[in-house]
Design an enzyme around this catalytic site. Structure first.
Site, short mmCIF file in Angstrom:
data_model
loop_
_atom_site.label_atom_id
_atom_site.label_comp_id
_atom_site.label_asym_id
_atom_site.label_seq_id
_atom_site.Cartn_x
_atom_site.Cartn_y
_atom_site.Cartn_z
N GLU A 131 0.80 -1.23 0.00
CA GLU A 131 0.00 0.00 0.00
C GLU A 131 0.84 1.28 0.00
OE1 GLU A 131 -2.79 -0.68 3.23
OE2 GLU A 131 -3.72 -2.35 2.16
N ASN A 172 1.89 -4.57 -3.34
CA ASN A 172 0.47 -4.89 -3.17
C ASN A 172 -0.28 -3.61 -2.82
OD1 ASN A 172 -1.60 -7.01 -2.73
ND2 ASN A 172 -1.44 -6.49 -0.54
N HIS A 208 -10.55 -5.32 -2.35
CA HIS A 208 -11.58 -5.12 -1.32
C HIS A 208 -12.68 -4.27 -1.96
CE1 HIS A 208 -9.21 -6.93 1.83
NE2 HIS A 208 -8.18 -6.18 1.50
N GLU A 236 -6.53 -10.11 -2.02
CA GLU A 236 -7.31 -9.92 -0.77
C GLU A 236 -8.80 -9.76 -1.07
OE1 GLU A 236 -5.67 -6.85 1.78
OE2 GLU A 236 -3.61 -7.42 1.32
O1 G3I Z 1 -3.40 -8.05 18.34
C1 G3I Z 1 -4.33 -7.18 18.97
C2 G3I Z 1 -4.84 -7.76 20.27
O2 G3I Z 1 -3.76 -7.86 21.17
C3 G3I Z 1 -5.94 -6.86 20.82
O3 G3I Z 1 -6.49 -7.45 21.96
C4 G3I Z 1 -7.04 -6.66 19.80
C5 G3I Z 1 -8.12 -5.71 20.30
O4 G3I Z 1 -8.61 -4.88 19.28
O5 G3I Z 1 -6.46 -6.12 18.63
C6 G3I Z 1 -5.49 -6.97 18.05
O6 G3I Z 1 -5.01 -6.36 16.89
C7 G3I Z 1 -5.88 -6.36 15.76
C8 G3I Z 1 -5.23 -7.15 14.66
O7 G3I Z 1 -6.01 -7.07 13.48
C9 G3I Z 1 -5.04 -8.62 15.01
O8 G3I Z 1 -6.30 -9.22 15.20
C10 G3I Z 1 -6.10 -4.94 15.35
O9 G3I Z 1 -6.85 -4.24 16.33
C11 G3I Z 1 -6.83 -4.88 14.03
O10 G3I Z 1 -6.86 -3.54 13.56
C12 G3I Z 1 -6.10 -5.74 13.02
O11 G3I Z 1 -6.83 -5.68 11.80
C13 G3I Z 1 -6.15 -6.16 10.67
C14 G3I Z 1 -5.92 -5.03 9.68
O12 G3I Z 1 -5.30 -5.55 8.53
C15 G3I Z 1 -5.07 -3.92 10.24
O13 G3I Z 1 -4.93 -2.90 9.29
C16 G3I Z 1 -7.01 -7.23 10.03
O14 G3I Z 1 -7.13 -8.34 10.92
C17 G3I Z 1 -6.38 -7.67 8.72
O15 G3I Z 1 -7.28 -8.54 8.06
C18 G3I Z 1 -6.14 -6.44 7.85
O16 G3I Z 1 -5.57 -6.84 6.64
C19 G3I Z 1 -5.28 -5.81 5.72
C20 G3I Z 1 -4.06 -6.24 4.93
O17 G3I Z 1 -3.00 -6.56 5.77
C21 G3I Z 1 -3.64 -5.17 3.93
N1 G3I Z 1 -4.74 -4.78 3.09
C22 G3I Z 1 -5.97 -4.40 3.78
C23 G3I Z 1 -6.41 -5.52 4.73
C24 G3I Z 1 -7.73 -5.18 5.39
O18 G3I Z 1 -7.60 -4.07 6.23
#
Ligand code: G3I
Length: 317
Positions: A131, A172, A208, A236
């Site tokens: 990104e 990506n 997406h 994705e």
């Molecule tokens: O690890 C912490 C955990 O310790 C905490 O308790 C919990 C409470 O909110 O959060 C956890 O972190 C989360 C993490 O996912 C792991 O589950 C974050 O808040 C959450 O924001 C994060 O979201 C991820 C996101 O990327 C972050 O930008 C999504 O799962 C993941 O699917 C998403 O993937 C991205 C790609 O990498 C890049 N392209 C877009 C795509 C969708 O956003």
């Protein structure tokens, strides 16, 4: 016959899914994920990112990423490494340090070479840079660009190539599915990297998307990118809707999945397709877009939706 088996009959390398470590204790979920006729490729949704792999400078943790790499190997599935250098999910030591160019270059090189080197020989491909662009096609302002300019991309790609010469190296991004300023910017970046002799093998088309809003220029756009001499992959894919779900929305979603998969099939150098998790149960969408969701081809009870049939229709045509 599953989606991956069908994708292979179309000459594609894989049909895959993202997954994440906490989901792997859900045995009903893994029963579907582990079937390599259904999914021939896995992407870790979070556990290979910088905050997960290098939470403190020079201290690396690979347990989460290893779990998914091991699962893919046990299942006979390809792996896409995701990701090395991204503005999001960075540990605070990266974002809060006041870097100079020399220091940040060394930090990027250590991070990329250690992470890519740890998995050497395993991933089919790595999203080395994730990104890098704003939607208008300008480079995103982040710690990397603000300190190093475009050169951070070259630094990361060179380090990845040195660490695993056989992995395909990707950049990506999202909102590059159809033609437009952001896709043009990505194409210009590929051309400038190629001209400079920097290794670049592929462009990841995140996808997406929104129900009813699949870009009509997707196939044309994929052709334009691959004409540069790089491959592309749908990395994705999910297609969200404003809730509540209706029969009409599910039917349009089926059409939209069919359209996206058909575009990849039609483009020879579109090598594979990955859904950003296969089930609404674990989709990232509702927590990010309030009031939206149901973006995946399986519902939250792990039952196939019309979208699944849309994918099959594309893979069988
Ligand atoms: O690890 C912490 C955990 O310790 C905490 O308790 C919990 C409470 O909110 O959060 C956890 O972190 C989360 C993490 O996912 C792991 O589950 C974050 O808040 C959450 O924001 C994060 O979201 C991820 C996101 O990327 C972050 O930008 C999504 O799962 C993941 O699917 C998403 O993937 C991205 C790609 O990498 C890049 N392209 C877009 C795509 C969708 O956003």
């Amino acid at each position: 016959n599953g989606l991956n088996a069908l994708a292979k009959t179309q000459g594609k390398l894989y049909f895959g899914s993202a997954t994440d470590n906490p989901e792997l204790t859900d045995t009903a979920y893994t029963a579907i994920l582990d079937n390599n006729m259904m999914f021939g490729q896995l992407t870790p949704g979070n556990s290979m990112k910088w905050d997960a792999t290098e939470p403190e400078p020079g201290t690396f943790t690979f347990s989460g990423g290893d779990q998914i790499a091991d699962l893919a190997q046990a299942n006979g599935q390809l792996l896409r490494g995701h990701n090395c250098v991204w503005y999001s999910q960075l540990p605070s030591w990266v974002t809060s340090t006041t870097w100079n160019a020399t220091g940040l270059t060394a930090a990027i090189e250590r991070h990329v070479s250690t992470v890519v080197g740890h998995y050497k020989g395993i991933p089919y491909a790595w999203d080395v840079v994730n990104e890098p662009f704003n939607d208008d096609g300008t480079f995103r302002s982040d710690v990397f660009y603000d300190t190093l300019g475009e050169s951070y991309i070259t630094i990361a790609l060179n380090a990845a190539r040195a660490a695993d010469p056989n992995a395909k190296l990707y950049i990506n991004d999202y909102n590059i599915e159809g033609t437009g300023a952001k896709s043009t910017a990505m194409q210009n970046l590929v051309k400038s990297l190629q001209a400079a002799g920097t290794p670049i093998d592929g462009v990841g088309i995140e996808s997406h998307l929104i129900v009813g809003e699949v870009p009509t220029t997707m196939q044309e756009n994929l052709e334009a990118i691959t004409a540069l001499g790089v491959e592309v992959a749908i990395t994705e894919l999910d297609i969200r809707m404003t809730l509540p779900e209706t029969a009409a929305l599910l039917d349009q979603q089926k059409t939209d999945y069919q359209t996206v998969i058909s575009a990849c099939i039609a483009v020879e150098k579109c090598v594979g397709m990955t859904v950003w998790d296969y089930t609404d149960k674990y989709s990232w969408v509702p927590s990010t877009f309030s009031g939206q969701g149901d973006a995946c081809p399986w519902d939250e009870n792990l039952v196939r939706k019309p979208a699944y049939d849309g994918i099959v229709a594309a893979l069988q045509s």
